[in-house]
Design an enzyme around this catalytic site. Structure first.
Site, PDB file in Angstrom:
ATOM      1  N   LYS A  36      65.336 119.469 -10.597  1.00  0.00           N
ATOM      2  CA  LYS A  36      65.139 118.012 -10.610  1.00  0.00           C
ATOM      3  C   LYS A  36      63.941 117.678 -11.508  1.00  0.00           C
ATOM      4  O   LYS A  36      63.167 118.563 -11.890  1.00  0.00           O
ATOM      5  CB  LYS A  36      64.910 117.491  -9.191  1.00  0.00           C
ATOM      6  CG  LYS A  36      63.656 118.038  -8.512  1.00  0.00           C
ATOM      7  CD  LYS A  36      63.534 117.527  -7.086  1.00  0.00           C
ATOM      8  CE  LYS A  36      62.264 118.087  -6.433  1.00  0.00           C
ATOM      9  NZ  LYS A  36      62.079 117.590  -5.053  1.00  0.00           N
ATOM     10  N   TYR A 275      38.757 103.827 -28.878  1.00  0.00           N
ATOM     11  CA  TYR A 275      38.650 102.499 -28.287  1.00  0.00           C
ATOM     12  C   TYR A 275      37.401 102.381 -27.418  1.00  0.00           C
ATOM     13  O   TYR A 275      37.008 103.327 -26.725  1.00  0.00           O
ATOM     14  CB  TYR A 275      39.865 102.206 -27.411  1.00  0.00           C
ATOM     15  CG  TYR A 275      41.136 101.924 -28.167  1.00  0.00           C
ATOM     16  CD1 TYR A 275      41.213 100.890 -29.091  1.00  0.00           C
ATOM     17  CD2 TYR A 275      42.270 102.705 -27.947  1.00  0.00           C
ATOM     18  CE1 TYR A 275      42.386 100.630 -29.775  1.00  0.00           C
ATOM     19  CE2 TYR A 275      43.456 102.447 -28.626  1.00  0.00           C
ATOM     20  CZ  TYR A 275      43.506 101.407 -29.541  1.00  0.00           C
ATOM     21  OH  TYR A 275      44.669 101.151 -30.209  1.00  0.00           O
TER      22      TYR A 275
END
Length: 383
Positions: A36, A275
């Site tokens: 999964k 940033y």
């Protein structure tokens, strides 16, 4: 498909893990490879290919989409078990292809029977029971109606397995809770047997439970994280070492994540990198720009904390992890140039970046880190 990085999957590492697990559990016990979450980030098509080549013939998935991906690789040569979501519209495809699936509500059971009757072919069901996880599974007081349906529609329903899932088997703090679950599961099994409904197989163990509570191994173990070469927790690892009186980790990491330097530049003392103002150069620096960011699964929480390997040395992430790029400090390393290899997970020369190290820097579980790696990054099988 992105070309900024590549995921390498080691066939030899996986074979060693499977050999170890088969030896630990015994060959008579079914080992179901849990794939999964895009095979825990490894990539279902590539990983299932490796697993099949290494002798695995049972796969557990979460939903029908994952089942289709596995089916495309194994072509009816392995058992596929859906543990989670099943849409009513998919039941006919599931039954036609002999896909097995968990049932934890009466509507799914009755719909499965209707679809099987239409196809004149049995639906192969695993009845999941609630033992204390409080997520999915029939409560004990619901079992009378389940028994009634299984008996009434036995021509269309094959009661293949009885199953449950444990709540926190990876931690000793949950010991009594898990022990209580084990007891409830046994009581439910005995109750069904008295009602002349005996499943072919019993299964409840995930990776953690299979180590911490060996009696949960039963007929089948659903092994996820361990087959990829990782332990569910440090507690489980230590429990294994103590039980076997060994000091060597028997598991081998299957995955490596690599990219390359995109640019190299100098930064003056006092300037900020990236940033905002989260990192200011305290001296003249040299940085390498790497074309990986949180869009690829490299967590933003690794800003100013993460590490990569370049030229066999650890380099720290400086500044904020952005959508598509990170910057790393290479001030003390000579001759780094564009296109030089960068290791995000894996080995380079004498050093290694482990998946566990991401937990140290980002508070991410290894499960979370792996499943967040972008599906668009190409996966390559290596020996």
């Amino acid at each position: 498909m992105q070309t900024n990085s590549i995921i390498e999957l080691s066939r030899s590492a996986y074979q060693k893990n499977i050999d170890f697990l088969n030896q630990l559990f015994g060959k008579k016990r079914i080992l179901s490879s849990v794939v999964k979450g895009n095979a825990y980030g490894h990539g279902i098509p590539e990983f299932v290919t490796i697993a099949s080549e290494c002798g695995v013939n049972h796969f557990s998935v979460f939903d029908v989409e994952e089942a289709r991906q596995v089916q495309a690789v194994v072509q009816n040569k392995a058992t596929i078990l859906i543990m989670g979501f099943v849409h009513e519209d998919d039941l006919e495809w599931i039954i036609e292809h002999d896909i097995e699936f968990f049932v934890f509500d009466k509507k799914r059971l009755t719909n499965a029977s209707k679809a099987a009757k239409k196809l004149k072919k049995k639906a192969i069901v695993h009845i999941e029971v609630e033992t204390g996880m409080n997520r999915t599974g029939f409560e004990k007081n619901e079992l009378k109606s389940v028994i009634s349906i299984l008996k009434k529609d036995k021509e269309y329903l094959s009661f293949k397995g009885l199953c449950t899932h444990y709540a926190g088997a990876e931690s000793i703090a949950n010991y009594y809770r898990v022990e209580s679950q084990i007891k409830r599961f046994e009581e439910i099994y005995q109750y069904l047997c008295k009602e002349e409904l005996k499943p072919e197989i019993l299964h409840s163990a995930c990776s953690a439970a299979s180590i911490m509570f060996p009696k949960t191994r039963m007929n089948l173990v659903r092994i996820g994280i361990m087959q990829y070469g990782l332990w569910p927790s440090q507690e489980v690892f230590v429990a294994y070492l103590n039980s076997k009186k060994v000091k060597i980790d028997p598991l081998h990491r299957v995955i490596a994540w690599k990219t390359a330097v995109m640019d190299v530049k100098k930064v003056k003392m006092g300037d900020f990198i990236g940033y905002g103002t989260s990192f200011m150069a305290k001296k003249n620096m040299k940085i390498a720009v790497i074309p990986i960011g949180y869009a690829h699964g490299y967590s933003r929480s690794l800003s100013n904390h993460g590490r990569v390997l370049i030229h066999g040395q650890r380099c720290m992430v400086v500044g904020v992890v952005t959508m598509n790029m990170i910057a790393v400090d290479i001030t003390e390393i000579e001759n780094i140039k564009k296109d030089d290899e960068v290791v995000l997970i894996g080995n380079q020369k004498e050093l290694s970046i482990s998946i566990a190290s991401f937990s140290d820097y980002s508070n991410q579980l290894n499960y979370e880190l792996l499943t967040r790696i972008s599906k668009r990054i190409p996966r390559k099988i290596i020996d």
